[in-house]
Design a protein around this motif. Structure first.
Motif, PDB file in Angstrom:
ATOM      1  N   ILE A   1       9.191   5.144   2.459  1.00 57.31           N
ATOM      2  CA  ILE A   1       8.429   5.700   1.331  1.00 57.31           C
ATOM      3  C   ILE A   1       7.868   4.571   0.484  1.00 57.31           C
ATOM      4  O   ILE A   1       6.705   4.600   0.053  1.00 57.31           O
ATOM      5  N   VAL A   2       8.687   3.539   0.266  1.00 51.10           N
ATOM      6  CA  VAL A   2       8.244   2.456  -0.612  1.00 51.10           C
ATOM      7  C   VAL A   2       7.300   1.509   0.115  1.00 51.10           C
ATOM      8  O   VAL A   2       6.317   1.028  -0.444  1.00 51.10           O
TER       9      VAL A   2
ATOM     10  N   ILE B   1       2.445  -2.309   3.194  1.00 56.23           N
ATOM     11  CA  ILE B   1       2.818  -3.180   2.078  1.00 56.23           C
ATOM     12  C   ILE B   1       3.805  -4.234   2.548  1.00 56.23           C
ATOM     13  O   ILE B   1       3.728  -5.388   2.159  1.00 56.23           O
TER      14      ILE B   1
ATOM     15  N   GLN C   1       4.868   8.463   4.280  1.00 59.73           N
ATOM     16  CA  GLN C   1       5.776   8.885   3.205  1.00 59.73           C
ATOM     17  C   GLN C   1       6.518  10.145   3.626  1.00 59.73           C
ATOM     18  O   GLN C   1       7.711  10.291   3.387  1.00 59.73           O
TER      19      GLN C   1
ATOM     20  N   GLY D   1       1.322   3.049 -12.209  1.00 55.92           N
ATOM     21  CA  GLY D   1       0.291   3.879 -11.610  1.00 55.92           C
ATOM     22  C   GLY D   1       0.468   3.960 -10.107  1.00 55.92           C
ATOM     23  O   GLY D   1      -0.192   4.729  -9.433  1.00 55.92           O
ATOM     24  N   ASN D   2       1.361   3.156  -9.567  1.00 60.25           N
ATOM     25  CA  ASN D   2       1.527   3.085  -8.116  1.00 60.25           C
ATOM     26  C   ASN D   2       2.819   3.804  -7.705  1.00 60.25           C
ATOM     27  O   ASN D   2       3.917   3.428  -8.113  1.00 60.25           O
ATOM     28  N   THR D   3       2.654   4.861  -6.900  1.00 62.65           N
ATOM     29  CA  THR D   3       3.799   5.689  -6.527  1.00 62.65           C
ATOM     30  C   THR D   3       4.903   4.874  -5.863  1.00 62.65           C
ATOM     31  O   THR D   3       6.087   5.121  -6.079  1.00 62.65           O
ATOM     32  N   HIS D   4       4.507   3.893  -5.043  1.00 58.43           N
ATOM     33  CA  HIS D   4       5.519   3.092  -4.356  1.00 58.43           C
ATOM     34  C   HIS D   4       6.497   2.462  -5.329  1.00 58.43           C
ATOM     35  O   HIS D   4       7.698   2.427  -5.096  1.00 58.43           O
TER      36      HIS D   4
ATOM     37  N   VAL E   1       8.974   5.024  -6.692  1.00 61.58           N
ATOM     38  CA  VAL E   1      10.053   5.324  -5.755  1.00 61.58           C
ATOM     39  C   VAL E   1      11.007   4.141  -5.678  1.00 61.58           C
ATOM     40  O   VAL E   1      12.228   4.306  -5.659  1.00 61.58           O
ATOM     41  N   LEU E   2      10.414   2.951  -5.684  1.00 57.70           N
ATOM     42  CA  LEU E   2      11.258   1.757  -5.615  1.00 57.70           C
ATOM     43  C   LEU E   2      12.212   1.690  -6.805  1.00 57.70           C
ATOM     44  O   LEU E   2      13.389   1.344  -6.642  1.00 57.70           O
TER      45      LEU E   2
ATOM     46  N   LEU F   1      -4.231   5.873  -5.555  1.00 61.24           N
ATOM     47  CA  LEU F   1      -4.136   7.018  -6.474  1.00 61.24           C
ATOM     48  C   LEU F   1      -3.441   6.603  -7.762  1.00 61.24           C
ATOM     49  O   LEU F   1      -2.377   7.091  -8.098  1.00 61.24           O
ATOM     50  N   ASP F   2      -4.036   5.678  -8.491  1.00 61.84           N
ATOM     51  CA  ASP F   2      -3.336   5.211  -9.674  1.00 61.84           C
ATOM     52  C   ASP F   2      -4.112   5.491 -10.964  1.00 61.84           C
ATOM     53  O   ASP F   2      -3.828   4.931 -11.992  1.00 61.84           O
TER      54      ASP F   2
ATOM     55  N   ILE G   1      -2.162   6.170  -0.578  1.00 61.46           N
ATOM     56  CA  ILE G   1      -1.733   6.599  -1.916  1.00 61.46           C
ATOM     57  C   ILE G   1      -1.712   5.448  -2.905  1.00 61.46           C
ATOM     58  O   ILE G   1      -1.563   5.671  -4.097  1.00 61.46           O
ATOM     59  N   GLN G   2      -1.888   4.222  -2.428  1.00 62.01           N
ATOM     60  CA  GLN G   2      -1.898   3.144  -3.404  1.00 62.01           C
ATOM     61  C   GLN G   2      -3.138   3.195  -4.286  1.00 62.01           C
ATOM     62  O   GLN G   2      -3.164   2.619  -5.368  1.00 62.01           O
TER      63      GLN G   2
ATOM     64  N   ARG H   1       5.268   1.753   2.907  1.00 59.61           N
ATOM     65  CA  ARG H   1       4.069   2.093   3.673  1.00 59.61           C
ATOM     66  C   ARG H   1       3.033   2.722   2.760  1.00 59.61           C
ATOM     67  O   ARG H   1       3.369   3.364   1.775  1.00 59.61           O
ATOM     68  N   ARG H   2       1.764   2.531   3.166  1.00 63.02           N
ATOM     69  CA  ARG H   2       0.702   3.017   2.306  1.00 63.02           C
ATOM     70  C   ARG H   2       0.339   4.473   2.538  1.00 63.02           C
ATOM     71  O   ARG H   2       0.040   5.199   1.601  1.00 63.02           O
TER      72      ARG H   2
END
Lengths: 214, 672
Positions: free
Chosen positions: A140-141, A91, A149, B649-652, B655-656, A209-210, A206-207, A143-144
């Motif tokens: 964690i924030v 990202i 993570q 819906g986006n885990t990032h 966390v952010l 997985l929404d 994981i992006q 990287r995909r």
């Protein structure tokens, strides 16, 4: 702080930066292994300065065994299962990542100077601790892939461990074991989850997985 | 006291005992028998208590509570409410088995029903006797929950579940207010016992008193059904089985009236009241009365109509309580006495005729399989006994002599007339406002119940079901006739009832003593004779009518016979469908007060050249639920919808958010 301790801490800082610049997942795992070794030896270096005792040795041995050997081993295993080797589309790009980690290191320094209950000779330790925590959250924030993570989480735990050292000098065994136990469980759970995600979706980006959002 | 304990024990034990039986009929019989047996004990205990035998005594049950003790007493006030509860729950239990039988064979549901019904009766009895706030709230919650589950008897229906939820929400908002109120009182007085609270009341600041009064008004008002808080009544009453509606509307909401009377005692009686409290109650009562009966007048569902009418009657009771408060605050003993007496008398009256009418609605429902008044008609000929009871109830609730409703409202009127709240011009305006409000309520009540009786019992059957209706079993109409008889008794003999009420007024917690003004006593005595005269007159008319008809019959043999039906609208040979319906009866009112009702019309009667089948449905959305609460909730949910952009819906991102929040806190703590 002796120069040996300083050297170990600088190794930790360098590993944070190299993590940011590296796209190969295998290498990244190895980098955390190096960081784990460096942090594992830190209690021994403190022992050399202040007198060795059983607790410090035990913490060092357990730390090296887990952070330096067990975690990397588990992660390599799940990496092997996944068949992925590189994070191709992070990202945040690699150059920018290095810049951000540098900024985070400076921010940590800024904060550490202002924490008044930390002795001045421990400035480097608390800076390293904070920047490792920040770097971990940044991975964690930014990287995909799920493996990254987990690595970010391990960095976060390492930073917390350092912070504990900076605050109380000699961590009681029980606290250290508590932190490590946390990390073990987390790493196990996350590796299992990563494998399951991979089995289910043929990837672990994981992006994507929404679909659980409301 | 022992009797009361045995009664409660029989109720709870009988409820539990139904669980072991297998057949529906047995379960229903045992349930009924246990309620009747338990209530006989309770009635005897309540009569002894009413006579002042247990006055001033507080009993402790050995069961320990986390806070405080299980304290209760059978003061005259408690016994008064106890008597109403025991009589109505007992008669409703007699009515229940045959009514429940029409649901079919469902043993488990009947077991649950009887257990909950007995618990409801027992918890209501404990509510009105409790002398400790914690115990009171336990009983109060027991009452709310058991009645909630009773409403859910037909839980497979979506509408019933919805009604149940609305009831649960309202009752718990109310309970929350009561918890705060008792916590405040306990904090100031240092104890959860009512006696300690009463003792400490002299030291309460005006602000605290105001807070307690408002909390009690909202908390008890939710249960009683005061104007903006009545919403659950028209939802829950039609959904529940008829005898449960009868108990809930007849007596359960009266426990809230008891609560308000209790609160005044906790505030320290006469010294604790202030004038504005009385006026608040009066205004709230009149508004509840007018809105309640205005909405009742246009309902097509018999039980919904009765539920709105409960709001009206609770309004009348609240007006009486308000007059009492005003009398207490302005140290006008006579006004206080008359106001409280009117409120208590109307409490009894409403308990009697409203439970009678709900049972009547249940009987009509059983006979026609509907509650829609537009689908009934001509039922008086099919079911003369239940019909008679319903007519008696309708006359009583409309406040007409010779029934009890008249006596209660007469007392309220005369309290306002007799005292006039002083003599200034402003006071005169107040008096006129109260009298005007009461008259509007009375007129609309007559209108509403004329409609109820006229469209369901009179006229011609509108549907096949109504045409083939037949009388309900004796176990259903006998309790109704008993209630009707009690209504008539109070109407015919108001003076003995007054002297019983005087015993209640002498209760130490109320501190209202003294004689009724002689003018009122003599007019009540006169009324008694008027009532007898009226009944005599009706008898004479009936006799004359039958004589004339029999004479007519002889003549009719020679000429051709002329027959006509009720509601024939001047047509020679109308079909039943041409009759006045409940909706058309209410139409003038609905169009007159259109802004109040804002009726919702489906389908139209178009100006086509040739008549074609048309369907038209008119419904009246509730003022508070459909036009205030629902829009408010949908607005709130839309407002919160805007926050869903955060839910990425986006885990990032999640966390952010955490990281940003942590960093912000960290930097903020060092910058400042």
């Amino acid at each position: 702080m002796t120069s040996l301790q300083n050297m170990l801490l600088i190794v930790v800082l360098i590993t944070d930066l190299t993590m940011a610049a590296n796209s190969r997942l295998g290498t990244c795992i190895n980098i955390t292994a190096i960081q784990g070794f460096a942090l594992g030896f830190l209690p021994l270096a403190i022992g050399l300065e202040k007198g060795m005792n059983f607790e410090l040795v035990a913490i060092a041995v357990i730390g090296i065994a887990l952070r330096g050997i067990l975690f990397p081993y588990i992660l390599h295993r799940s990496l092997l299962n996944s068949g992925t080797s590189r994070e191709l589309k992070p990202i945040v790009g690699y150059f920018l990542s290095v810049a951000i980690v540098l900024v985070l290191i400076f921010a940590s320094l800024w904060i550490s100077i202002r924490i008044d209950f930390i002795a001045p000779q421990l400035l480097l330790l608390s800076t390293v601790a904070l920047s490792t925590i920040f770097a971990g959250t940044f991975f964690i924030v930014g990287r995909r892939l799920a493996i990254m993570q987990i690595l970010g989480y391990i960095l976060l735990e390492n930073g917390i461990y350092c912070m504990g050292l900076a605050f109380v000098q000699d961590i009681p065994m029980i606290v250290e074991l508590g932190v490590l136990f946390d990390a073990i469980v987390a790493v196990f759970v996350m590796s299992v989850a990563t494998n399951k995600i991979h089995e289910e979706f043929e990837h672990f980006d994981i992006q994507k997985l929404d679909s659980l959002k409301g | 006291m022992m009797l009361f304990g045995i009664g409660i024990g029989v109720l709870v034990g009988g409820g539990l005992l139904t669980l072991v039986l297998k057949k529906s009929a047995g379960i229903n019989k045992l349930g009924m028998a246990s309620v009747v047996a338990g209530n006989v004990f309770v009635i005897v205990a309540a009569l002894l208590g009413l006579s002042g035998r247990y006055a001033g005594e507080v009993y402790q049950f050995f069961l320990p509570l986390p806070v405080g003790a299980v304290l209760f007493s059978l003061s005259p006030l408690s016994s008064f409410f106890l008597l109403i509860i025991a009589v109505v729950t007992g008669l409703a239990a007699v009515y229940a088995p045959k009514y429940l039988a029409h649901y079919g064979e469902m043993p488990w549901r009947f077991k649950a029903h009887w257990l909950l019904y007995n618990l409801l009766a027992a918890s209501m009895m404990l509510v009105v006797t409790a002398q400790n706030a914690v115990f009171f709230m336990l009983a109060w919650e027991g009452m709310s929950l058991s009645s909630f589950f009773l409403v859910l008897f037909q839980n497979e229906r979506t509408k019933v579940r919805r009604a149940g939820w609305i009831y649960l929400v309202f009752t718990h908002v109310g309970a929350a207010c009561l918890l705060v109120m008792f916590a405040l009182l306990a904090q100031v007085s240092g104890s959860f016992d009512f006696d300690a609270m009463r003792a400490a009341a002299a030291g309460f600041s005006p602000g605290l008193k105001a807070a307690i009064f408002v909390l009690a008004l909202v908390g008890f008002g939710m249960k009683a059904g005061f104007f903006p808080m009545y919403v659950w009544l028209p939802e829950a009453h039609p959904a529940a089985p008829s005898h449960v509606s009868a108990v809930m509307s007849g007596v359960m909401i009266k426990t809230a009236i008891y609560g308000i009377v209790l609160t005044l005692g906790l505030l320290g009686g006469g010294q604790g009241t202030e004038l504005w409290m009385g006026w608040t109650l009066v205004v709230l009562g009149l508004v509840s009365g007018i809105f309640g009966i205005a909405f009742a007048a246009v309902q097509q569902n018999a039980k919904r109509l009765l539920a709105y009418s409960s709001v009206e009657n609770i309004g009348i009771i609240a007006t009486g309580l308000g007059v009492w408060f005003i009398g207490m605050a302005s140290s006008n003993e006579v006004l206080a006495r008359l106001g409280l007496m009117a409120a208590l008398l109307h409490t009894v009256n409403h308990a009697l005729f409203k439970s009678l009418l709900f049972m009547g609605a249940g009987a009509l429902q059983l006979a026609t399989e509907t509650l829609d008044l537009d689908r009934m008609g001509g039922l008086l000929k099919k079911m003369p006994r239940s019909g008679l009871a319903i007519i008696a109830g309708a006359v009583a609730i409309s406040g007409l002599p010779p029934f009890n409703g008249f006596v209660g409202e007469f007392l309220l009127y005369s309290s306002v007339f007799a005292q006039g709240f002083g003599s200034s011009l402003v006071r005169a305006v107040y008096v006129i406002a109260i009298l005007g409000g009461l008259s509007i309520i009375g007129a609309l009540a007559v209108f509403t119940f004329t409609k109820l009786v006229g469209t369901s019992l009179l006229g011609e059957p509108r549907t096949d079901h109504a045409a083939h209706a037949h009388e309900v079993p004796a176990s259903m109409y006998v309790p109704m006739l008993v209630l009707a008889g009690l209504c008539l008794f109070i109407g015919l003999f108001p003076l003995p009832v007054m002297s019983a009420l005087k015993l209640v007024l002498a209760d130490s917690g109320l501190a209202v003593v003294g004689q009724l003004p002689s003018g009122i006593v003599s007019s009540l005595a006169a009324m008694q004779w008027v009532a007898f005269a009226l009944i005599g007159l009706i008898g004479v008319f009936a006799l004359v009518r039958s004589r004339v008809l029999s004479l007519h019959k002889v003549e009719n043999t020679s000429r051709h016979k002329v027959g006509s039906t009720t509601w024939d609208c001047g047509y020679h040979n109308p079909t039943p469908r041409m009759q006045y319906t409940a909706s058309s009866f209410a139409q003038p009112l609905a169009s007159f007060a259109q802004p109040l009702y804002s009726p919702h019309r489906d389908g139209s009667i178009g100006p086509d050249l040739f008549p074609a089948p048309v369907a038209r449905k008119i419904s009246f959305p509730d003022l508070i639920l459909d036009r205030a609460i629902k829009p408010m909730y949908s607005w709130i949910s839309r407002a919160f919808e805007t926050f869903s952009i955060i839910q990425h819906g986006n885990t990032h991102w999640y966390v952010l958010y955490i990281v940003i929040a942590l960093l912000a806190v960290l930097f903020w703590s060092f910058v400042i």
